[in-house]
Design an enzyme around this catalytic site. Structure first.
Site, short mmCIF file in Angstrom:
data_model
loop_
_atom_site.label_atom_id
_atom_site.label_comp_id
_atom_site.label_asym_id
_atom_site.label_seq_id
_atom_site.Cartn_x
_atom_site.Cartn_y
_atom_site.Cartn_z
N ASP A 131 44.77 38.49 49.22
CA ASP A 131 46.20 38.16 48.85
C ASP A 131 47.30 39.42 49.83
OD1 ASP A 131 46.35 36.37 47.20
OD2 ASP A 131 46.85 37.37 45.35
N ASP A 284 41.36 41.11 32.55
CA ASP A 284 39.98 41.24 32.19
C ASP A 284 39.85 41.51 30.67
OD1 ASP A 284 41.37 43.75 32.35
OD2 ASP A 284 40.09 44.73 34.00
#
Length: 527
Positions: A131, A284
């Protein structure tokens, strides 16, 4: 004029006395009671985890004794020989995802380590999710991927035209590629993580032989823990998290928070849980909680360590702690009702997730540290009508501190420094926790944690060392300086008018706030 100047302090003192007894004293007593209650909750939680940990070691409740984990063995001797492709069929297809964002200093570490894992080359795909916004860095990463591809590694370099969802968005997009459909499991490594070659050989068997296990998490090992005092403090906190919190969760309820890296997921479990979501900054933990509520089990392997790097600048560490504190609080707000009404897990597991995992560790642990030791205790010096029982400000904190130290015995001599440093950081964690609970301000702010790798060593060779210079605005932290002044004033007041019980603590804590306030903490990177 002189008379008027003398009258003003008397008027202020009279007003203070009028307000203190009916308003300030009751509020402070209520605050003391609330802080003592939270301290007891935290104390009980620490003792509980310590008892469980002792039981795990005494009764040998290691993962390899609780779950089947026989090594995966191919039929042929040379697993990479194309003529023995059928022999590799025993090995499941594994996807390795490496998300990165402008990771100039460390991108080679994870790519090289992932490509060096001991696993049949036709049964693993390395996926680099870049990214980066810097075109130079993107080209460097792509060149590195092509270099490994030329060596026969199945490596995919994937980019996207936006950063929607940040890390969660990148991981989610990575799972949409056609070649991922052939994969059974996905291992995730941040750009600074370096797994040993046997990582897959030690984790995948738990997933292959136990169909109810969704996640296998390894422990982090820090290559730069000795870089500065701040990294030593981080090592102490994170070692306790891994050696105690993760171990206890894995042993008692087969549940803990995924650490976002150095773990392997069963892809079918991820899909059943809803995949990656970017509604918080802890994607997460979000995935882990949702998978846990579906009845999936997690395994933590404390003896499997993956090398990584700690943030060594205070700015990077502060941003990281904001994300790690704000995200769980915000996730708790979003999922409390869903957890409480879940029908697939036991009542005890729901209580554990709500009370132990979220409330005590992610919320109360941050708030009580700051409010009690940095606000309420100093305030009782100024208002002697309110007293704190000795067990509340001496015995409980001492026991909790000792229990926290079991994670890193080698740093026992730094325990006092760690306590003072953690009290300062509790200011930022409390602020972030409240932002997450109230869902305001910087609730979804995502700043990639800066990792220096060997950059500083290259910039500052020993023969041509210059004292690093920073802009004053980058160094000074006004909030810390304000609390340093407050604690220093309370310490002086305690010596002059009080009993002097708290003065030593107040002055030490004030000095710590001041040192951090003027920027003399962590690694100073020259411009």
């Amino acid at each position: 004029m002189a008379a008027a100047g003398a009258v003003l302090p008397e008027q202020i003192a009279a007003m203070w006395e009028q307000v203190k007894a009916p308003v300030v004293v009751p509020l402070l007593r209520l605050s003391v009671a609330a802080c003592l209650a939270m301290s007891v909750m935290l104390f009980v939680e620490k003792v509980y985890m310590s008892v469980v940990l002792v039981g795990v070691h005494l009764f040998g409740r290691r993962p390899d004794r609780r779950y089947r984990c026989d090594p995966i063995v191919a039929a042929g001797a040379d697993n990479d020989d194309p003529e023995l492709a059928d022999a590799n069929a025993a090995f499941p297809m594994v996807l390795i995802q490496i998300p990165m964002y402008n990771e100039r200093e460390v991108y080679k570490l994870s790519i090289g380590a992932a490509c060096g894992l001991s696993w049949p080359s036709d049964r693993v795909i390395v996926q680099v999710l870049d990214d980066s916004t810097d075109p130079v860095i993107k080209e460097m990463v792509q060149v590195e991927c092509k270099r490994w591809e030329s060596k026969g590694v199945r490596i995919k370099y994937e980019i996207r035209d936006n950063r929607v969802g940040y890390k969660a968005g990148a991981l989610r997009e990575g799972m949409k590629h056609g070649y991922v459909r052939d994969c059974d499991y996905v291992a995730i490594f941040d750009a600074d993580f370096q797994p040993d070659p046997d990582f897959l050989a030690r984790t995948i068997p738990f997933l292959v032989h136990n169909p109810d296990i969704a996640l296998v998490q390894a422990r982090w090992k820090f290559v730069n823990a000795n870089e500065c005092l701040m990294t030593r403090m981080q090592e102490m906190s994170l070692d306790y998290h891994f050696k105690v919190e993760q171990e206890v969760g894995s042993s008692t309820h087969a549940f803990f928070g995924f650490n976002g890296t150095a773990g392997v997921w069963r892809i079918s479990a991820m899909n059943e849980a809803g995949g990656w979501k970017d509604r918080t900054t802890v994607e997460d933990m979000d995935l882990a909680v949702r998978a846990g509520l579906k009845g999936w089990k997690f395994v933590y392997l404390g003896d499997l360590m993956v090398k990584s790097e700690l943030p060594s600048t205070f700015k990077a560490f502060r941003y990281q702690q904001h994300r790690w504190s704000c995200g769980p609080a915000n996730l708790f707000r979003k999922m409390l009702v869903e957890i409480a009404t879940n029908k697939k897990v036991t009542l005890w597991k729901k209580i554990y997730v709500i009370y132990n995992f979220f409330l005590v560790r992610k919320i109360i642990g941050h708030i009580v540290t700051f409010v009690f030791y940095c606000l309420v205790v100093p305030a009782t010096v100024l208002i002697p009508e309110v007293e704190i029982p000795r067990w509340g400000y001496v015995y409980l904190p001492s026991i909790v501190t000792i229990l926290n130290s079991i994670g890193t015995p080698r740093s026992l001599h730094l325990l006092i420094f760690w306590v003072l440093f953690e009290n300062v950081m509790s200011l930022h964690r409390t602020k972030a926790t409240l932002i997450g609970l109230l869902e305001t301000g910087r609730v979804n702010e995502w700043v990639v944690t800066e990792k220096l790798g060997d950059a500083l060593k290259l910039k500052l060779p020993g023969k041509a060392f210059r004292r690093p210079r920073m802009r004053i605005g980058d160094r000074v932290n006004a909030l810390e300086l304000g609390f340093s002044a407050y604690l220093s004033f309370c310490g002086c007041y305690d010596i002059a008018y009080g009993k002097g019980y708290y003065s030593l603590f107040l002055f030490l804590q004030s000095i710590t706030f001041f040192i951090i306030g003027v920027g003399y903490v962590g690694t100073i990177v020259p411009h």
